[in-house]
Design a protein around this motif. Structure first.
Motif, PDB file in Angstrom:
ATOM      1  N   VAL A 149      -1.974  -5.525   8.191  1.00 57.76           N
ATOM      2  CA  VAL A 149      -1.974  -5.365   6.739  1.00 57.76           C
ATOM      3  C   VAL A 149      -3.220  -4.827   6.131  1.00 57.76           C
ATOM      4  O   VAL A 149      -3.201  -3.918   5.448  1.00 57.76           O
ATOM      5  N   ALA A 150      -4.423  -5.477   6.411  1.00 61.77           N
ATOM      6  CA  ALA A 150      -5.710  -5.218   5.770  1.00 61.77           C
ATOM      7  C   ALA A 150      -6.248  -3.720   6.237  1.00 61.77           C
ATOM      8  O   ALA A 150      -6.561  -3.008   5.313  1.00 61.77           O
ATOM      9  N   ARG A 151      -5.726  -3.285   7.346  1.00 63.54           N
ATOM     10  CA  ARG A 151      -5.940  -1.752   7.930  1.00 63.54           C
ATOM     11  C   ARG A 151      -5.619  -0.998   7.264  1.00 63.54           C
ATOM     12  O   ARG A 151      -5.823   0.217   6.651  1.00 63.54           O
ATOM     13  N   ALA A 152      -4.235  -1.087   6.667  1.00 57.59           N
ATOM     14  CA  ALA A 152      -3.213  -0.337   5.923  1.00 57.59           C
ATOM     15  C   ALA A 152      -3.868  -0.524   4.471  1.00 57.59           C
ATOM     16  O   ALA A 152      -3.953   0.827   3.855  1.00 57.59           O
ATOM     17  N   ILE A 153      -4.100  -1.519   3.981  1.00 54.95           N
ATOM     18  CA  ILE A 153      -4.387  -1.597   2.515  1.00 54.95           C
ATOM     19  C   ILE A 153      -5.769  -1.188   2.033  1.00 54.95           C
ATOM     20  O   ILE A 153      -6.248  -0.793   1.065  1.00 54.95           O
ATOM     21  N   ILE A 154      -6.622  -1.111   3.036  1.00 56.89           N
ATOM     22  CA  ILE A 154      -7.934  -0.705   2.775  1.00 56.89           C
ATOM     23  C   ILE A 154      -8.077   0.590   2.135  1.00 56.89           C
ATOM     24  O   ILE A 154      -8.964   0.825   1.508  1.00 56.89           O
ATOM     25  N   ASN A 155      -7.124   1.495   2.468  1.00 53.87           N
ATOM     26  CA  ASN A 155      -7.106   2.871   1.858  1.00 53.87           C
ATOM     27  C   ASN A 155      -6.296   2.852   0.415  1.00 53.87           C
ATOM     28  O   ASN A 155      -5.927   4.126   0.267  1.00 53.87           O
ATOM     29  N   ARG A 156      -6.016   1.784  -0.036  1.00 56.54           N
ATOM     30  CA  ARG A 156      -5.207   1.718  -1.093  1.00 56.54           C
ATOM     31  C   ARG A 156      -3.892   2.614  -1.139  1.00 56.54           C
ATOM     32  O   ARG A 156      -3.852   3.645  -1.885  1.00 56.54           O
ATOM     33  N   PRO A 157      -3.038   2.272  -0.315  1.00 58.45           N
ATOM     34  CA  PRO A 157      -1.879   3.065  -0.213  1.00 58.45           C
ATOM     35  C   PRO A 157      -1.053   3.091  -1.347  1.00 58.45           C
ATOM     36  O   PRO A 157      -1.084   2.383  -2.310  1.00 58.45           O
ATOM     37  N   GLN A 158      -0.399   4.352  -1.313  1.00 54.56           N
ATOM     38  CA  GLN A 158       0.955   4.339  -2.576  1.00 54.56           C
ATOM     39  C   GLN A 158       2.124   3.647  -2.067  1.00 54.56           C
ATOM     40  O   GLN A 158       2.700   2.958  -2.830  1.00 54.56           O
ATOM     41  N   LEU A 159       2.065   3.537  -0.694  1.00 56.53           N
ATOM     42  CA  LEU A 159       3.338   3.051  -0.093  1.00 56.53           C
ATOM     43  C   LEU A 159       3.200   2.597   1.331  1.00 56.53           C
ATOM     44  O   LEU A 159       2.576   3.414   2.118  1.00 56.53           O
ATOM     45  N   LEU A 160       3.413   1.161   1.335  1.00 56.47           N
ATOM     46  CA  LEU A 160       3.277   0.637   2.629  1.00 56.47           C
ATOM     47  C   LEU A 160       4.504   0.480   3.371  1.00 56.47           C
ATOM     48  O   LEU A 160       5.355  -0.082   2.912  1.00 56.47           O
ATOM     49  N   LEU A 161       4.497   0.874   4.769  1.00 51.17           N
ATOM     50  CA  LEU A 161       5.740   0.479   5.498  1.00 51.17           C
ATOM     51  C   LEU A 161       5.421  -0.478   6.367  1.00 51.17           C
ATOM     52  O   LEU A 161       4.506  -0.522   7.107  1.00 51.17           O
ATOM     53  N   LEU A 162       6.252  -1.692   6.487  1.00 52.79           N
ATOM     54  CA  LEU A 162       5.949  -2.732   6.968  1.00 52.79           C
ATOM     55  C   LEU A 162       7.034  -3.133   7.945  1.00 52.79           C
ATOM     56  O   LEU A 162       8.106  -3.258   7.627  1.00 52.79           O
ATOM     57  N   ASP A 163       6.592  -3.071   9.404  1.00 50.96           N
ATOM     58  CA  ASP A 163       7.791  -3.334  10.235  1.00 50.96           C
ATOM     59  C   ASP A 163       7.675  -4.797  10.828  1.00 50.96           C
ATOM     60  O   ASP A 163       6.567  -5.233  11.453  1.00 50.96           O
ATOM     61  N   GLU A 164       8.552  -5.708  10.464  1.00 52.09           N
ATOM     62  CA  GLU A 164       8.630  -7.097  10.905  1.00 52.09           C
ATOM     63  C   GLU A 164       7.526  -7.941  10.993  1.00 52.09           C
ATOM     64  O   GLU A 164       6.967  -8.312  12.074  1.00 52.09           O
ATOM     65  N   PRO A 165       6.739  -8.009   9.685  1.00 50.78           N
ATOM     66  CA  PRO A 165       5.573  -8.703   9.716  1.00 50.78           C
ATOM     67  C   PRO A 165       5.474 -10.273  10.130  1.00 50.78           C
ATOM     68  O   PRO A 165       4.373 -10.983  10.411  1.00 50.78           O
ATOM     69  N   SER A 166       6.934 -10.692  10.074  1.00 47.76           N
ATOM     70  CA  SER A 166       6.896 -12.020  10.677  1.00 47.76           C
ATOM     71  C   SER A 166       7.158 -12.279  12.065  1.00 47.76           C
ATOM     72  O   SER A 166       7.053 -13.342  12.617  1.00 47.76           O
ATOM     73  N   MET A 167       7.275 -10.944  12.743  1.00 57.67           N
ATOM     74  CA  MET A 167       7.657 -11.273  14.213  1.00 57.67           C
ATOM     75  C   MET A 167       6.639 -12.086  15.043  1.00 57.67           C
ATOM     76  O   MET A 167       5.378 -11.587  14.821  1.00 57.67           O
ATOM     77  N   GLY A 168       6.994 -13.040  15.752  1.00 60.25           N
ATOM     78  CA  GLY A 168       6.224 -13.712  16.545  1.00 60.25           C
ATOM     79  C   GLY A 168       5.205 -14.671  15.868  1.00 60.25           C
ATOM     80  O   GLY A 168       4.479 -15.284  16.422  1.00 60.25           O
ATOM     81  N   LEU A 169       5.540 -14.911  14.666  1.00 60.76           N
ATOM     82  CA  LEU A 169       4.490 -15.887  13.794  1.00 60.76           C
ATOM     83  C   LEU A 169       5.187 -17.198  13.651  1.00 60.76           C
ATOM     84  O   LEU A 169       6.442 -17.215  13.236  1.00 60.76           O
ATOM     85  N   SER A 170       4.445 -18.181  13.716  1.00 60.65           N
ATOM     86  CA  SER A 170       4.746 -19.676  13.278  1.00 60.65           C
ATOM     87  C   SER A 170       5.139 -19.616  11.566  1.00 60.65           C
ATOM     88  O   SER A 170       4.827 -18.688  10.936  1.00 60.65           O
TER      89      SER A 170
END
Ligand code: ATP
Length: 239
Positions: A149-170
């Protein structure tokens, strides 16, 4: 009404004979968080890949800030401010955390020095600052998702597309990632999230759609869908 960032109209996409998307239409406006929920194989990842130019459309159109995604390479869309955090995180495992961030920053040239950009990211994800000189591959699952997520937001996106950020996480790491996403939402970043975790997805979003076999079968304010028994039924294949 705020302006439309992403407009998707009658989108169809297939893998050979398998029709993954069968006429999907929606918009994401500035400042909105929109979730697409759906069971395994419903077409969520295909939708994200189609929007970010990685999966060819067989019919329909999609545009970001008025620009047709079919005539734009994924890196051009990223430069325009639409950043995709793919399923499975996509961090560069054999590079340091801070090198991962620097390479991401280089994608979208702006006048903002790396030191300022990385300081902003670290203020949002203090854990990444503590881990800045470690290999990304040595981070925990939750930290790797934060790095993605940080790699995406470092460029201050206008739109963030997130695919299953919870996958595999406790559950604990999922909570941490979603806390960071809430902060981004509250800071006005527009988010399109696809997620199997219904309560997380609806808890974050303003609006949501249920994807079933490549089509939207339900949509509405996320708070309403959270109490709608048809959402669970669609997961069980009865919608
Ligand atoms: P999951 O949560 O399991 O990732 P999903 O909702 O993201 O599911 P997709 O991965 O988009 O669903 O898959 C939609 C349909 O397309 C499924 O029937 C799937 O089997 C098929 N599919 C996905 N990727 C491919 C591929 N590379 N080749 C062939 N069929 C595919």
């Amino acid at each position: 009404m705020s302006r439309v960032l992403l407009s998707v109209d009658n989108l169809h996409a297939s893998y050979g004979p398998i029709r993954a998307l069968r006429g999907v239409s929606f918009e994401v406006r500035e400042g909105e968080t929109v979730s697409v929920i759906g069971a395994n194989g419903a077409g969520k990842t295909s939708l994200m890949r189609a929007i970010s130019g990685l999966l060819p459309l067989s019919e329909g159109k999609a545009s970001f800030l008025g620009k047709d995604i079919r005539t734009s390479a994924p890196h051009q869309l990223a430069r325009m401010g639409m950043l995709h955090v793919p399923e499975g995180r996509g961090t560069l495992q054999t590079m340091l955390v801070e090198e991962n961030l620097r390479l991401a920053w280089e994608i979208r040239p702006t006048d903002r020095p790396f030191a300022d950009a990385v300081a902003e990211v670290y203020s949002r994800f203090p854990r990444l600052q503590e881990r800045s000189t470690q290999l990304a591959g040595n981070l925990s699952g939750g930290e790797q998702q934060m790095l993605a997520v940080a790699r995406a937001i470092i460029n201050r996106p206008q739109l963030l597309l997130l695919d299953e950020p919870s996958m595999g996480l406790s559950p604990r790491f999922t909570s941490e990632v979603f806390r960071a996403l809430r902060e981004l939402r509250d800071a006005g970043v527009s988010i399109l999230l696809v997620e199997q975790n219904v309560s997380r997805a609806l808890g974050l979003a303003h609006r949501a759609m249920v994807l079933t076999h490549g089509e939207f079968t339900l949509e509405g304010p996320a708070a309403d869908l959270a109490h709608d028994p048809r959402v669970m039924a669609s997961y069980m294949g009865h919608a």
